[in-house]
Every structure is written in structure tokens, then in C-alpha cells.
Design a protein around this motif. Sequence first.
Motif, PDB file in Angstrom:
ATOM      1  N   LYS A 222       0.778  -1.236   0.000  1.00 39.02           N
ATOM      2  CA  LYS A 222       0.000   0.000   0.000  1.00 39.02           C
ATOM      3  C   LYS A 222       0.817   1.298   0.000  1.00 39.02           C
ATOM      4  O   LYS A 222       0.270   2.366  -0.233  1.00 39.02           O
ATOM      5  N   CYS A 223       2.074   1.248   0.292  1.00 38.41           N
ATOM      6  CA  CYS A 223       2.816   2.499   0.493  1.00 38.41           C
ATOM      7  C   CYS A 223       4.089   2.619  -0.341  1.00 38.41           C
ATOM      8  O   CYS A 223       4.486   3.722  -0.716  1.00 38.41           O
ATOM      9  N   CYS A 226       5.260   4.758  -3.614  1.00 36.70           N
ATOM     10  CA  CYS A 226       5.672   6.156  -3.484  1.00 36.70           C
ATOM     11  C   CYS A 226       6.831   6.317  -2.507  1.00 36.70           C
ATOM     12  O   CYS A 226       7.759   7.086  -2.744  1.00 36.70           O
ATOM     13  N   HIS A 227       6.765   5.558  -1.400  1.00 37.77           N
ATOM     14  CA  HIS A 227       7.796   5.691  -0.370  1.00 37.77           C
ATOM     15  C   HIS A 227       8.950   4.746  -0.667  1.00 37.77           C
ATOM     16  O   HIS A 227       9.140   3.726  -0.006  1.00 37.77           O
ATOM     17  N   ILE A 232       7.973   9.493  -5.053  1.00 36.31           N
ATOM     18  CA  ILE A 232       7.394  10.795  -4.728  1.00 36.31           C
ATOM     19  C   ILE A 232       7.239  10.998  -3.218  1.00 36.31           C
ATOM     20  O   ILE A 232       7.204  12.125  -2.723  1.00 36.31           O
ATOM     21  N   PRO A 234       8.194  11.443   0.622  1.00 34.02           N
ATOM     22  CA  PRO A 234       9.367  12.171   1.120  1.00 34.02           C
ATOM     23  C   PRO A 234      10.387  11.279   1.820  1.00 34.02           C
ATOM     24  O   PRO A 234      11.507  11.696   2.049  1.00 34.02           O
ATOM     25  N   TRP A 235      10.010  10.062   2.183  1.00 32.54           N
ATOM     26  CA  TRP A 235      11.005   9.177   2.807  1.00 32.54           C
ATOM     27  C   TRP A 235      10.748   7.761   2.314  1.00 32.54           C
ATOM     28  O   TRP A 235       9.621   7.409   1.991  1.00 32.54           O
ATOM     29  N   MET A 237      10.575   3.714   2.597  1.00 28.00           N
ATOM     30  CA  MET A 237      10.370   2.627   3.566  1.00 28.00           C
ATOM     31  C   MET A 237      11.349   1.524   3.208  1.00 28.00           C
ATOM     32  O   MET A 237      10.976   0.478   2.692  1.00 28.00           O
ATOM     33  N   MET A 249       4.515   9.099  13.170  1.00 27.03           N
ATOM     34  CA  MET A 249       4.000   9.942  12.085  1.00 27.03           C
ATOM     35  C   MET A 249       3.043   9.133  11.197  1.00 27.03           C
ATOM     36  O   MET A 249       2.050   9.655  10.689  1.00 27.03           O
ATOM     37  N   VAL A 253      -0.801  10.172  10.230  1.00 27.60           N
ATOM     38  CA  VAL A 253      -1.371  10.355   8.886  1.00 27.60           C
ATOM     39  C   VAL A 253      -2.475   9.343   8.584  1.00 27.60           C
ATOM     40  O   VAL A 253      -3.367   9.610   7.792  1.00 27.60           O
ATOM     41  N   ARG A 258      -4.766  11.103   5.824  1.00 26.75           N
ATOM     42  CA  ARG A 258      -3.921  11.739   4.799  1.00 26.75           C
ATOM     43  C   ARG A 258      -3.202  10.690   3.967  1.00 26.75           C
ATOM     44  O   ARG A 258      -2.842  10.922   2.818  1.00 26.75           O
ATOM     45  N   MET A 259      -2.934   9.541   4.569  1.00 23.57           N
ATOM     46  CA  MET A 259      -2.224   8.468   3.872  1.00 23.57           C
ATOM     47  C   MET A 259      -2.955   7.166   4.108  1.00 23.57           C
ATOM     48  O   MET A 259      -3.464   6.957   5.214  1.00 23.57           O
ATOM     49  N   PRO A 261      -2.893   8.186   0.139  1.00 23.87           N
ATOM     50  CA  PRO A 261      -3.679   9.271  -0.447  1.00 23.87           C
ATOM     51  C   PRO A 261      -4.800   8.763  -1.350  1.00 23.87           C
ATOM     52  O   PRO A 261      -4.693   8.773  -2.563  1.00 23.87           O
TER      53      PRO A 261
END
Length: 662
Positions: A222-223, A226-227, A232, A234-235, A237, A249, A253, A258-259, A261
Motif C-alpha cells: 500500500k505504500c 511512493c515511499h 514521490i 518524502p522518505w 520505507m 508519524m 497520517v 492523509r495516507m 492518499p
Amino acid sequence: MYRSFFSTALSRFLSIALVISGLLMSINSHAERIDNFVLLDHNGDAQNLYYHQDASAIVIMIQGNGCPIVRNALTDYKQVRDEFESQGVKFFMLNSNLQDTRSAIALEAKKYSIDMPIMHDETQLIGEALNLVRTAEILVINPKTWNIEYRGPINDRQVYERQKQEASAHYAKDAIRDVIAGDTVAVAQRDAIGCLINFAEKNGAHEQISYTETIAPLLQEKCVVCHTDGGIGPWAMSSYELVRGFAPMMREVIRTKRMPPWHADPHVGVWKNDKSLSIEQTQTLVHWIEAGAPRGEGVDPLKGLSIAQVEWPLGEPDLILELPEYTIPASGVVEYKFPRLANPLDTGVWVKSATVIAGNREVVHHILAGSIDAGASAEKRDSGVFDNYLIGYAPGNESNVFPAKTGVYIAPGGEFTFQIHYTPNGLESVDNSKIGLYFHDEKPENFYRQDVVINPIISIPANTARHPEVSYFAFDKPALLHDLVPHSHYRGVASKFELIKPDGSKELILSVPNYDFNWQRTYELVEPKQIEAGSKLVHTTWYDNSTANKSNPDPDRNVTWGLQSWDEMLYGAFSYTLVNETTEAPIHDKGLAQLTQYFGFIDKDLDGKLSWKELPKRMKKQLVQGFKAVDTNGDGGLDIKEMYNIEKRRAAKQQEAAADAR
Ligand code: HEC
């Protein structure tokens, strides 16, 4: 004697010390901070706790269906609301019950005339974190500190199976008064009286949740698109250590939606590209974080993980379009870019799919691509709108494959147009993105068509928190709807698409209760939606033009339609196929579709005809004498067909005049 005096003195001293430490404890227990959360309520609207930071107090009653204490406390709660709402106090209810579904809560709300939002804590994570035990409990929150200043019964009117006519102690009111006045609440906590809530997962062995077998694969699914390094997010995984560092954090989110998205209401529609977390996944991830993000045994699946980057996942394209090179600054806001490229082809083509390759995946937030036909006005060419929409790229959504045997026809001439959103990431960088198009070898069976629901006469008053604007598109022929794209700017906060069928019944197709301008999504239906001829696709967007909307460029402006993000839009794009159409025998009427778009925002009462009152001034002038003559069915309004006849006659007259002039 001596001894006994001494021991009495000692015991008295001890009991005083106990009282003092007890007092200290109760003062300490004041400082219970409530972390932010976003929950959907029983109407499907998003409620964000910290949005109300300017309220003088926030009050939440814990609700549960079928609980007599809650039902009996409702009148008292409404009375408290009526007394304090005008003093800037916000009132909510919260349902964390394991057994209550949204539709059951909505029924209970209707039956008991509950006229405030009941936030639905489907994962029970918010209720768990608040240490809820019973329903009917009242929480009084101070938004200046986010501390819970009082928790307990609303008053002393009810005990189990007994209730008094009148309360003699008004705990909640006293606490609200103290919070408004900035005073300490005298008694911060009383035992709640209500129905016990079953938090089935709360006392599970969460420290046993396996990072290797459960958490890492979930993040990968799921993450990580982008991570990841070069992604895209910002950090990256990329190891247990990183994930653990960001764990608090991640909890934040997830609680605030927020996540990941993905902003569609999970209760409405099923979407191909849905990347949201299921209820169970959310519980597992947050429980693991709250258990201290234990490492456990096993290898680290995220270590050394790299996403295989196939350049063109659909194979070598038939046409590659290179977008202009842009330099993205290290920080700040980059306005949307609308580059255009002349169509290099000298024959018409049938596009069947498209892929976008972001040049720099760390800064390309999204790209929309399409084309405009030859002869478009300069204004249209500059506006980033499309005659033929091809693809909306976001990480994880690189390709758009149109429904089988359908295509988008791109005539020679014209231009390919794009909308690019860049998000600076702390380093100046350069982007060269490209798009690959794939063509059918032969003419496909059907057209993959796009239209929009727009309202260019929107008017959003200054300093208004929730202003709706509406428009619709009327289908005159049966169709299959494939996808939807709600679009507004920084003031857009929620959007939905509904279908009004010819029999007047309504169906919600897509709801985005938590719209975020940063994430321009195409929502692709798993099952195309069948649309009867005579149906209206109604698009509504709510705008928050108040100071509480942190991304509002200027709350003191009355805002109208405009392409720039400080102006606004009501713009809903959608793709469909007409059931009775083939590319050999096109039946789509472009003139009618355009008129329909125009009609949809003028027909304010959505009844399918324009009354004299609804007609724009210019038309009224033209029709002063002849309204009855053009209202051919004599029902007191002009429907789309009657309007279309006027249009056609006007066009014919113009042609005649032009012919006469030659
Ligand atoms: C489609 C891309 C995408 C996916 C999928 C995604 N993220 Fe993000 N994430 C981002 C971006 C971009 C940001 C930067 C903030 C923003 O734009 O909202 C971000 C920010 C974050 C942050 C906060 C950093 C900050 O302070 O802003 C956390 C934590 C996070 N993501 C966790 C997750 C988790 C957990 C998942 C999966 C459940 C996830 N993300 C899925 C793109 C993504």
C-alpha cells in the motif's frame, strides 16, 4: 498513651498526604490530550477534529445504537447544544460500537431526530485511544490545548433504569462554562453511565504482530510505490529502522486519513485503482505502532527492496511525446504547468492506451494528458482542458488501458495538451517527463467518450465555510459510465457524483468527502455503471472559503470561475461509451452534448427544464415575445430538446444570412 497519640498523629498526617496526592492525581488527569483524527459521519461527510481549533470548546457525546441511556440523554444533549452553540461551542457524537454499521447509525439518527454529525469510528481505534468504556459519556475538549477537560455523564438525571424529571447537577454545562471562561474544571472526571462498548481488538497481543510477515508486506502493498528511493514520498520505507522512526508519524497520517492518499468514501462504489487500507489493515498497522513497533524475528523484507522499473510496461509505444524540460525549485509552490505539443501525425489515429513516464518521480506529483482538436480558441488552448482525455497519471497509476474494443480518435492537426503538478522536495531538480501512446491497428468497435459537468457561473461568497455548487450532464442515450474525475482548487473540500434516474430516484456513485487539490485522481469503476437515457449525472462540490481552511489563498474574496488555483472551478470529467453506438455508426451529437453542459448549470432546480425565471438575461431578451412558441409542449419551461431546436434554427438562419451575403 504516648504511643497511641503518636500513631493517631501519624495516621492523620498520612491521610492528609493521601488526600493531597489524590488531588494532585486528579489535577494531572486533566491533562489528557486528544490527538487529531478525521472520521466520516453517518451522512458520509468528513469531520476533522482539529479543524475546529477556533471553537471556544468542543463537546462529543459517545453514541451507540439501542442504548436507552443514550436515547434518554439526547434531549438533554440537544438542550446543552442550544444553549452553548451561539457561544462558539461545537457539538458532535461519536460511535465506536463494534456492531453499528453506518446505515444502522443513520437509521437511529433519523428515528431519534439526531441533527448533529455522528462520527463513525469503524476501526474502533479512536475510541480505544480515548479509553472509552461506555456510551453516553460526554467529552469536553479545550481546543487551545486539545486537553479533555471533562469526561463523564452529562448530568445527574439518569442512573441505570431510573431517571428523574429534572437534573439537579449539570456536569457538562458547568465544564463547558469553565472551559469558555478559561477556568479549571472543578471535577474533571466522573464515572460514565451508559452501555459498555465492546473493543474486541483492544487487549490483543499486539506486540506479537510480526513485522516480517505482516507489517512489511502491508507497507509494500500500500505504500512503497511512493515511499521508495527515487519515489514521490518524502522518505523511503527501505528498512525496519526507518519505518520505526516514522511510526508515530504513520499513526498520525492514518488517523487523519492523509495516507495512503485515497480520498473516496469506501462505502460508495468499488474502484479499480483503490489503494486504501482496509479496516483490518488499519487496525493491524496502528496496533503494531501503538505496541511500540516491535521488530520481532525474521529477515527484513524492506531491506534492499527495489521496485523493478520497466520503462514501458505496455511495450514499445506507437508514439512517444516528450514534454518540455522544467526546472523545479528546491522549495515553494510551483503553479500548475499546461504545456502543449503540436500533433506530429498527419493521419488520424485510434488510441487504445497510454502510459506516462515521470522524468523525476520525486517531484512529479501528477500529470493529466489529452488533446485538443484543430481550430480551438486561444483561450481554450491555454486552459489545460481537453477535447480528448487520455490519462491521469499519479504514482501507482502509470497506464490507462481503455475498455476493450474502444478507442479515442485523434484527428490530424490539433495539439496534445497536459496539466503537470510539481511538488518541490528540498533539492532543485529538472524534469523531462514523457508519454507513450498505443494505437489500434484497425478502427475499434466503439468510441471511448469523455464529457464534463461544469459550472462556469459559480459564485463562492467570502468567509463561508461550506458553500455548495452544482451542475449536471443529461444523457439522452443509454450509456456505460467508466470513470470520474472531480476537480476543484484550494477551496474545494468535498465532491460527489449522483445519478438521478428518469423515475426520479437517486443513486450516489462517487463521494470524495475529503477532497485534496494535491491529489487529482481518476476514479475508475470496476463495473461500468449502466445509465438509462434521460438520467442526469449531478456533480456537487463544496468549497471552504473561510480562514479555517489552511490552504485558502484569500478568505476575504468572493470567488468565481477561473483557471488559476486562487480562483475556483466546478469541473467533473467522466468517460463513457454509448450502448447503441459503433464507430461505423456514430450517434453521439456533439452540439447536443455542449448544450447539455450549458443547461446543467442554469437549471438550478434540476427539473430538466428552464423556467422563465431560470433563463439567462440574454435569452430572456431574445424570447420576450416568443417564449410560448418555443415551449412546444407548453409545460411552462424549455427542456433540452426545445432549447436545441432554438439553437439549430439560429444556426440555420446564420447560414442563410451568410449565403445571402455571398
Ligand atoms: C501515491 C503515493 C503515496 C502513497 C501510496 C503513500 N504515500 Fe505517504 N506520502 C506521499 C507524499 C507525496 C507525501 C508528502 C505529503 C503529501 O504530499 O501529502 C507523503 C507523506 C507521508 C508521511 C508524512 C510525512 C510528512 O510529514 O508529510 C507519512 C508518515 C506517510 N506518507 C506514510 C504513508 C503510509 C503509511 C502509506 C501507506 C499506508 C503511504 N504513506 C502511502 C505519497 C504517498
